[in-house]
Design a protein around this motif. Structure first.
Motif, PDB file in Angstrom:
ATOM      1  N   ILE A  37    -121.652  68.996   0.242  1.00  0.00           N
ATOM      2  CA  ILE A  37    -122.794  69.456   0.709  1.00  0.00           C
ATOM      3  C   ILE A  37    -123.785  68.331   1.299  1.00  0.00           C
ATOM      4  N   GLU A  38    -123.795  68.426   2.959  1.00  0.00           N
ATOM      5  CA  GLU A  38    -124.336  67.263   3.571  1.00  0.00           C
ATOM      6  C   GLU A  38    -123.518  66.161   3.229  1.00  0.00           C
ATOM      7  N   GLU A  83    -122.465  81.033 -20.338  1.00  0.00           N
ATOM      8  CA  GLU A  83    -122.444  82.104 -20.920  1.00  0.00           C
ATOM      9  C   GLU A  83    -121.018  82.170 -21.922  1.00  0.00           C
ATOM     10  N   ASN A  84    -120.079  81.891 -21.195  1.00  0.00           N
ATOM     11  CA  ASN A  84    -118.760  81.776 -21.823  1.00  0.00           C
ATOM     12  C   ASN A  84    -118.341  80.338 -21.428  1.00  0.00           C
ATOM     13  N   GLY A  85    -118.502  79.440 -22.362  1.00  0.00           N
ATOM     14  CA  GLY A  85    -117.975  78.137 -22.544  1.00  0.00           C
ATOM     15  C   GLY A  85    -118.788  77.046 -22.076  1.00  0.00           C
ATOM     16  N   THR A  86    -118.313  76.025 -21.133  1.00  0.00           N
ATOM     17  CA  THR A  86    -119.172  74.943 -20.943  1.00  0.00           C
ATOM     18  C   THR A  86    -119.147  74.456 -19.463  1.00  0.00           C
ATOM     19  N   ILE A  87    -120.208  73.986 -18.574  1.00  0.00           N
ATOM     20  CA  ILE A  87    -120.086  73.589 -17.390  1.00  0.00           C
ATOM     21  C   ILE A  87    -120.437  72.141 -17.202  1.00  0.00           C
ATOM     22  N   ALA A  88    -119.599  71.224 -16.950  1.00  0.00           N
ATOM     23  CA  ALA A  88    -119.930  69.758 -16.600  1.00  0.00           C
ATOM     24  C   ALA A  88    -120.038  69.601 -15.125  1.00  0.00           C
ATOM     25  N   SER A  89    -121.141  69.223 -14.792  1.00  0.00           N
ATOM     26  CA  SER A  89    -121.417  68.890 -13.260  1.00  0.00           C
ATOM     27  C   SER A  89    -121.796  67.343 -12.776  1.00  0.00           C
ATOM     28  N   VAL A  90    -120.873  67.129 -11.754  1.00  0.00           N
ATOM     29  CA  VAL A  90    -121.357  65.644 -11.234  1.00  0.00           C
ATOM     30  C   VAL A  90    -121.730  65.813  -9.861  1.00  0.00           C
ATOM     31  N   LYS A  91    -122.582  64.904  -9.520  1.00  0.00           N
ATOM     32  CA  LYS A  91    -123.263  65.011  -8.228  1.00  0.00           C
ATOM     33  C   LYS A  91    -123.350  63.527  -7.652  1.00  0.00           C
ATOM     34  N   PHE A  92    -122.774  62.949  -6.663  1.00  0.00           N
ATOM     35  CA  PHE A  92    -123.138  61.599  -6.193  1.00  0.00           C
ATOM     36  C   PHE A  92    -122.984  61.555  -4.701  1.00  0.00           C
ATOM     37  N   PRO A  93    -124.023  60.580  -4.000  1.00  0.00           N
ATOM     38  CA  PRO A  93    -123.642  60.427  -2.467  1.00  0.00           C
ATOM     39  C   PRO A  93    -122.276  59.669  -2.183  1.00  0.00           C
ATOM     40  N   LEU A  94    -121.625  60.207  -0.914  1.00  0.00           N
ATOM     41  CA  LEU A  94    -120.393  59.794  -0.640  1.00  0.00           C
ATOM     42  C   LEU A  94    -120.448  58.248   0.155  1.00  0.00           C
ATOM     43  N   ASP A  95    -121.583  58.057   0.844  1.00  0.00           N
ATOM     44  CA  ASP A  95    -121.485  56.888   1.487  1.00  0.00           C
ATOM     45  C   ASP A  95    -122.287  55.601   1.143  1.00  0.00           C
ATOM     46  N   ARG A  96    -122.794  55.737  -0.100  1.00  0.00           N
ATOM     47  CA  ARG A  96    -123.721  54.786  -0.748  1.00  0.00           C
ATOM     48  C   ARG A  96    -122.597  54.045  -1.498  1.00  0.00           C
ATOM     49  N   GLU A  97    -122.800  52.653  -1.262  1.00  0.00           N
ATOM     50  CA  GLU A  97    -121.909  51.563  -2.080  1.00  0.00           C
ATOM     51  C   GLU A  97    -122.433  51.248  -3.205  1.00  0.00           C
TER      52      GLU A  97
END
Length: 474
Positions: A414-415, A460-474
């Motif tokens: 996304i973006e 509700e049923n189980g677990t959600i693990a989420s990762v978010k990070f910028p693609l262009d940042r070193e």
């Protein structure tokens, strides 16, 4: 003129090989520069060849009082380079006069330049007398004619019609331009072409001489029936792109353009890139082999027997090593040595863990979804470890007491950010549970290596693990 002659003396002794007698001759001529400048309404200079002979240096100058000077600042002591002033270097090398040529000044202006040699008492070339006039108004007119250069018929008609007077082809183009008749005889050539002939043959470029006398490699190109032909040739360890453009049979436009473009530097850079790519690929190959060797040693140790309570740690370490190795396997399977396909990476790691020998008796399925996205290898290593820990966490903890398990890995861009989710239908994450090493590794790598954000929560049923990070940042 006393200060001027002192400057000549200092510059000549510092940068040239001229004798005392030659320097005196230069000083003598320099005293007449102001009169020459006023009479011709032009800037006048004396350039002398430098010690190594590759450049020239301005040792004297005069600006006209009868016209506007081309230069805002003095140029005495500045170097003249062949790329900008080919006529000056040609005259210094050959002793031939060059009249009404184009050159680029020290301040980046285009001027009309005439050059005559200055000879010493032994008839050797000790310098060049140069006259430069501002031709900005003429250039405005020439810019309007540039559009005509796209049509070769129109261009050749103008060229042939003006051959006896003055050609209007821009004199400062980088390419060496020749125009030949049906018998391959030279009808026109620009200063860059003159320099090329001198460099290759140490001869003067003359009208009426067959071009293949200078460049035998052109015979087959000229004989070819194709009207437009491009071919690379090698001359004196240099690589040139030769372009042949044959014109139609118009009464005033009948001949062929031969254009040389020097590709030596470009080809050398391409060669360096190929070598670099091969070296990087070899490094990746060795890293992959070393990781697989470590994994093999761990497997060997496990087969020889380890305490049951330690076995799980061996498996976790083995999977981490193989996850990193997966990055290099994918890199080596692609043509680009620095890009990794995310889907291919996630699928490889997920299948490796879920369908491993130690979990073959458990009914767990895994699915993947996401677009085709490639990332740099340095980020891919971090993502490989993160995905490994999250999937391993699901397999290890989520399905205790459950006969059938399901894991789904989703990712989307996304973006300029990448979102990754690992979802299971297991017993659900408990915030009060003791923190695991795997989740600590994920949190540390997401925040510190990827400058991103990590969260894990009970669904509700189980677990959600989420990762978010910028693609262009070193």
């Amino acid at each position: 003129m006393k200060k001027s002659t002192q400057s000549i003396d200092v510059l000549c002794r510092l940068h040239t090989n001229l004798t005392d007698e030659d320097i005196e001759k230069i000083k003598e001529i320099s005293q007449n520069l102001p009169l020459i400048a006023d009479l011709n309404r032009a800037n006048v200079f004396i350039d002398c060849p430098t010690n190594e002979g590759k450049h020239a240096i301005v040792v004297a100058e005069a600006s006209p009082r009868t016209a506007k000077s081309v230069y805002k600042n003095p140029v005495v002591g500045k170097f003249a380079y062949e790329a900008f002033e080919p006529a000056v270097l040609f005259t210094l090398r050959t002793g031939k006069e060059m009249f009404l040529n184009r050159a680029i000044t020290q301040e980046g202006k285009t001027v009309e330049q005439s050059v005559v040699p200055i000879k010493g008492n032994k008839n050797n070339i000790i310098g060049a007398l140069i006259m430069e006039k501002d031709i900005s108004e003429k250039l405005k007119h020439q810019d309007k004619l540039k559009a005509l250069s796209e049509a070769t018929g129109t261009l050749s008609e103008i060229l042939i019609g003006l051959t006896e007077n003055r050609p209007i082809i821009p004199e400062v183009i980088e390419e060496s331009l020749f125009f030949i008749d049906q018998k391959s005889r030279l009808m026109y050539f620009n200063p860059s072409a003159i320099n090329l002939v001198y460099e290759v043959c140490h001869a003067e470029c003359k009208v009426g001489v067959p071009i293949d006398n200078y460049f035998p490699c052109l015979k087959d190109i000229i004989k070819s029936s194709e009207e437009l032909l491009m071919k690379e040739v090698k001359i004196l360890n240099k690589v040139f792109q030769v372009k042949k453009i044959t014109l139609g049979h118009h009464p005033k436009a009948n001949g062929t353009f031969i254009i040389f473009r020097d590709l030596t530097e470009l080809r050398e850079k391409e060669r360096e890139l190929v070598v670099k790519s091969v070296v990087i690929r070899e490094i990746h190959h060795r890293v992959k082999n070393n990781l697989q060797t470590v994994a093999s040693l761990l497997r060997l140790q496990m087969r020889r027997g380890v305490p049951e309570d330690s076995k799980i740690y061996f498996i976790e370490s083995l999977n981490r090593i193989l996850s990193i190795a997966s990055v290099y396997e994918i890199i080596l399977s692609n043509s680009n040595v620095d890009d990794v396909d995310i889907y291919q990476l996630i699928e490889k790691i997920g299948n490796m863990i879920v369908y491993a020998e130690e979990f073959e008796n458990r009914n767990i399925t895994i699915e993947y979804s996401g677009p085709k996205i490639k990332i740099k290898s340095n980020k891919a290593v971090s993502i490989a470890l993160i995905i490994n820990e999250l999937i391993q966490n699901c397999v290890k903890h989520a399905f205790k007491g459950i006969s059938k398990g399901y894991i789904k890995v989703n990712y989307e861009k996304i973006e300029n950010e990448l979102y990754v989710e690992v979802i299971d239908n297991g017993v659900g994450y408990s915030p009060s549970a003791k923190p695991s090493l795997g989740l600590d590794i994920v949190k540390m790598m997401v925040e510190h290596d990827l400058s991103g954000y990590f969260s894990i929560e009970r669904a509700e049923n189980g677990t959600i693990a989420s990762v978010k990070f910028p693609l262009d940042r070193e």
